[in-house]
Scaffold this motif. Structure first.
Motif, short mmCIF file in Angstrom:
data_model
loop_
_atom_site.label_atom_id
_atom_site.label_comp_id
_atom_site.label_asym_id
_atom_site.label_seq_id
_atom_site.Cartn_x
_atom_site.Cartn_y
_atom_site.Cartn_z
N SER A 156 52.52 -0.89 0.20
CA SER A 156 51.23 0.42 0.05
C SER A 156 51.95 0.00 -1.50
CB SER A 156 51.66 1.86 -0.64
OG SER A 156 51.23 2.27 -1.77
N ASN A 157 53.15 -0.22 -2.17
CA ASN A 157 54.03 -0.91 -2.81
C ASN A 157 53.64 -1.82 -3.26
OD1 ASN A 157 56.48 -1.88 -4.37
ND2 ASN A 157 55.81 0.09 -5.27
N VAL A 158 53.35 -2.67 -2.35
CA VAL A 158 53.37 -4.67 -3.10
C VAL A 158 51.96 -4.98 -3.05
CG1 VAL A 158 54.02 -6.82 -1.58
CG2 VAL A 158 55.56 -5.21 -1.20
N GLN A 159 50.73 -3.87 -2.73
CA GLN A 159 49.70 -4.01 -2.66
C GLN A 159 49.07 -3.85 -4.28
OE1 GLN A 159 47.56 -5.74 -1.03
NE2 GLN A 159 47.84 -6.00 0.79
N ALA A 160 49.84 -2.29 -4.36
CA ALA A 160 49.65 -1.98 -5.58
C ALA A 160 50.10 -2.76 -7.30
CB ALA A 160 50.23 -0.80 -6.28
N ALA A 161 51.55 -3.56 -6.57
CA ALA A 161 51.90 -4.93 -7.85
C ALA A 161 50.92 -5.45 -7.88
CB ALA A 161 53.05 -4.76 -7.26
N LEU A 162 50.94 -6.57 -7.22
CA LEU A 162 49.66 -7.23 -6.39
C LEU A 162 48.07 -6.81 -7.23
CD1 LEU A 162 49.24 -10.01 -5.70
CD2 LEU A 162 48.47 -9.17 -3.17
N GLY A 163 47.69 -6.18 -6.86
CA GLY A 163 46.53 -5.82 -7.68
C GLY A 163 46.83 -5.31 -9.97
N SER A 164 47.97 -5.34 -9.87
CA SER A 164 48.26 -4.67 -11.09
C SER A 164 48.07 -6.80 -11.92
CB SER A 164 49.38 -4.35 -11.81
OG SER A 164 50.29 -5.13 -10.99
N PHE A 165 48.84 -7.34 -11.19
CA PHE A 165 48.50 -8.86 -11.48
C PHE A 165 47.50 -9.56 -11.76
CE2 PHE A 165 53.92 -8.29 -10.85
CZ PHE A 165 54.06 -9.51 -11.74
N PHE A 166 46.64 -9.04 -10.55
CA PHE A 166 45.22 -10.15 -10.57
C PHE A 166 44.59 -9.28 -11.97
CE2 PHE A 166 45.62 -10.76 -6.22
CZ PHE A 166 45.56 -12.63 -6.54
N GLU A 167 44.49 -8.02 -12.43
CA GLU A 167 43.82 -7.37 -13.13
C GLU A 167 44.43 -8.41 -14.96
OE1 GLU A 167 43.54 -2.92 -16.26
OE2 GLU A 167 45.77 -3.57 -14.37
N ASP A 197 41.09 -11.44 -12.97
CA ASP A 197 40.58 -10.96 -11.72
C ASP A 197 40.53 -9.90 -11.28
OD1 ASP A 197 39.38 -11.56 -9.00
OD2 ASP A 197 40.72 -13.16 -8.64
N PHE A 198 39.11 -9.00 -11.44
CA PHE A 198 39.20 -7.47 -11.57
C PHE A 198 38.59 -7.16 -9.90
CE2 PHE A 198 38.78 -8.12 -16.14
CZ PHE A 198 39.45 -8.05 -16.92
N ASP A 199 37.83 -7.96 -9.37
CA ASP A 199 37.12 -8.36 -8.00
C ASP A 199 38.92 -7.77 -6.95
OD1 ASP A 199 34.45 -7.39 -8.53
OD2 ASP A 199 34.79 -9.28 -8.51
N SER A 200 39.60 -9.38 -7.45
CA SER A 200 40.73 -9.45 -6.19
C SER A 200 41.94 -8.04 -6.95
CB SER A 200 41.45 -10.67 -6.90
OG SER A 200 40.90 -11.52 -6.17
N ALA A 201 41.55 -7.32 -7.79
CA ALA A 201 42.67 -6.35 -8.38
C ALA A 201 42.19 -5.11 -7.96
CB ALA A 201 42.23 -6.23 -9.92
N LYS A 202 41.02 -5.07 -7.35
CA LYS A 202 40.24 -3.31 -6.69
C LYS A 202 40.18 -4.18 -5.33
CE LYS A 202 36.07 -1.29 -6.49
NZ LYS A 202 34.86 -0.97 -6.47
N HIS A 203 40.33 -5.03 -4.68
CA HIS A 203 40.52 -4.60 -3.70
C HIS A 203 42.11 -4.90 -2.64
CE1 HIS A 203 40.90 -7.22 0.53
NE2 HIS A 203 41.40 -7.21 -0.09
N HIS A 204 42.93 -5.42 -4.09
CA HIS A 204 44.09 -5.22 -3.47
C HIS A 204 44.82 -3.83 -3.63
CE1 HIS A 204 45.96 -8.94 -2.12
NE2 HIS A 204 44.89 -8.97 -2.82
N LEU A 205 44.09 -2.91 -4.90
CA LEU A 205 44.59 -0.99 -5.47
C LEU A 205 43.97 -0.67 -4.61
CD1 LEU A 205 44.33 -1.89 -9.49
CD2 LEU A 205 46.28 -0.90 -8.05
N GLU A 206 42.70 -0.74 -3.66
CA GLU A 206 42.33 0.11 -2.47
C GLU A 206 42.52 -0.84 -1.55
OE1 GLU A 206 36.90 -0.34 -3.75
OE2 GLU A 206 38.62 -1.65 -2.30
#
Length: 557
Positions: free
Chosen positions: A149-160, A164-173
């Motif tokens: 969960s932690n790494v996926q959230a960090a990855l989503g925040s970088f994409f944002e 790349d908001f679609d990728s950010a949303k994907h990883h945050l989900e």
């Protein structure tokens, strides 16, 4: 790190302060060390002095200096917390050589606001390169250690922050789903904010197909806002024609104070109060592009403004400041006693001809001390020329303003136009807008062609209603004094609940307000009264209180 060294370090760590432990933990996370190059263009100068002694090795190739810096290369980090992008970038930037930071000084916003400065740093190409490398590193961690969960959230925040908001949303989900039994509230809040941006982008892509050829693009003609006398505007008509249909309106022939509220009167009652002034900052991440400027007493500020000429041009870098949205109930209750809330926005239950009447503003039906209950009315005082840039009022609230002195130019857009104004959500659920409606550039922002702007001049003695969710910009045409308030009624009920559900994830007071609003016992009905005629809306289960005051807390009319 050997076991002996690790044991020695653990003993040393237990004797450190919290700050020292943070730095030590940062050192561990950078083990083993690899080198990463940061390329900085050299500014050519005929009298430049060669840098012969540096802490970091410097090489020059084809006019580019290559600073070799150190960063962590940690793939097996299952026991370490991966920071979200803002923390990671701030730490990375802090470790850059001073010559790197100095080189980019002119490219950063002229601001003392940390969020605005950090956003400027994130726009730099060297930072974009760092963030892309972090995306690669975090993806490698997931491949080796499996998803967390932690790494996926960090990855989503970088994409944002890379756009790349679609990728950010994907990883945050994924981050929320991986920890569904006990989801991190910050991750859910971040997902909600990114989801807003994803929706904006989808609406924008869809709207682009309806545009004519670029040669036919133009800014639409501004429509006029209705002006209606209070003598002809009943509460019921106001709700049905304006509030419920999200239409702004200027109401004339109203007295909002029992006696005039002049600058001298404000000095008498609030002169010793200390206020924080605002000023407009280009590229600010803050709401309405306004940031804190300085602290000053109300008396000194009024003296400063009274000495200015309305025709003088304000220097953005030497702005006298804007007394903006200063809460009177919190900071100066004595001035509140002078205010009479117009019946269109009034709150509370009271008796009229022996009949119980219940009006709008559900905030005033919440328990004492609840969020926003005692925030308004608030005071606005500004010299000519100061502006609040395009913004939307917070938490889905309706808004009204009464001007006591001077005049203001307002420009509005309906809530449905929001995607066409190029909103961004950098730090909160309240957008900042990239569209410059003063100097519209339809080549770069063609969706402005699809907007439906309205405009009005709000003058002394007039009251303006601004519907929830409507982006608006305000310019002070002269020195001006005004009060305003936000409120909640049936017209914006759904908007407010939607915003509170997101804010409640990270704000306990928003959570408390949401719980009150959604309680089965909360009374969300409205009654209108006009010259003894009462009409009820949605009140099948309403029971009047056992004891009703004969008048509301604020005077109403």
């Amino acid at each position: 790190m050997t076991a002996i060294k690790h044991l020695h370090f653990t003993k040393k760590l237990s004797m450190m302060s919290v700050c020292e432990q943070e730095e030590a933990a940062e050192m561990i996370s950078e083990w083993p060390v690899i080198e990463q190059e940061v390329h900085v263009p050299v500014k050519k100068s005929s009298n430049s002095v060669p840098l012969t002694k540096r802490k970091h090795k410097v090489e020059e190739e084809n006019g580019v200096q290559s600073f070799k810096t150190k960063r962590a290369h940690t793939l097996c980090t299952s026991n370490l917390e991966e920071p979200l992008v803002k923390v990671a970038v701030a730490k990375w930037w802090r470790r850059q050589p001073e010559e790197v930071k100095n080189h980019y000084t002119d490219n950063l916003p002229c601001s003392e606001n940390s969020d605005t400065v950090l956003a400027g740093i994130m726009r730099l190409e060297i930072t974009q390169s760092f963030m892309r490398s972090e995306v690669t590193r975090l993806n490698d961690i997931i491949k080796i250690n499996g998803p967390s969960s932690n790494v996926q959230a960090a990855l989503g925040s970088f994409f944002e922050k890379l756009g790349d908001f679609d990728s950010a949303k994907h990883h945050l989900e994924k981050a929320v789903l991986l920890n569904s039994d006990n989801p991190d509230s910050e991750h859910k809040w971040l997902l909600g904010r990114v989801s807003k941006q994803v929706k904006v982008q989808r609406d924008q892509r869809s709207a682009l197909h309806s545009l004519p050829s670029s040669s036919n693009l133009s800014m639409p003609v501004y429509q006029k806002v209705d002006r209606v006398s209070a003598e002809d505007l009943t509460s019921e008509r106001f709700y049905e024609e304006y509030s419920s249909k999200q239409r702004p309106v200027i109401i004339t022939d109203l007295r909002v104070t029992a006696s005039p509220m002049s600058p001298q009167d404000i000095k008498t009652h609030a002169g010793d109060c200390v206020v924080t002034l605002k000023h407009s900052v280009q590229n600010s991440c803050e709401w309405a592009r306004l940031e804190n400027k300085e602290k000053i007493t109300v008396s000194d500020y009024i003296d400063r403004i009274e000495g200015l000429d309305d025709k003088s041009q304000l220097d953005r870098n030497a702005s006298p400041g804007y007394l903006f949205d200063w809460s009177l109930p919190i900071h100066c209750p004595r001035l509140v006693e002078k205010i009479r809330i117009p019946r269109y926005f009034a709150a509370s239950a009271f008796l009229l001809h022996d009949t119980a009447c219940l009006l709008g503003d559900f905030l005033q039906r919440t328990s004492e001390g609840s969020l926003y209950r005692d925030s308004w009315p608030s005071l606005f005082f500004a010299p000519a020329g100061l502006c609040s840039e395009l913004h939307v009022d917070a938490f889905g609230s309706n808004f009204w303003m009464a001007v006591f002195q001077g005049s203001k130019r307002w420009v509005f857009f309906p809530q449905s136009d929001l995607p066409y104004l190029y909103p961004q959500y950098p730090n909160s659920m309240d957008p900042v807008f990239e569209a410059d409606i003063r100097n519209p550039n339809l080549e770069n922002q063609p969706l402005l062609h699809l907007t439906h702007p309205s405009e009005c001049i709000l003058s002394e003695g007039e009251v303006l209603f601004v519907p929830a969710g409507c982006p608006h910009r305000v310019e002070n045409l002269t020195k001006s004094v005004a009060i305003s308030a936000n409120f909640v009624d049936l017209s914006n009920w759904d908007n407010v609940l939607e915003e509170l559900e997101l804010n409640a994830l990270v704000d306990p007071r928003s959570q408390d307000l949401l719980q009150q609003f959604t309680s089965l016992t909360f009374d969300k009905k409205m009654k209108f009264y006009n010259r003894g005629v009462i009409r009820t809306m949605r009140v099948p289960f309403w029971q009047p209180p056992a004891r009703l005051p004969t008048r509301p807390p604020f005077s109403t009319f």
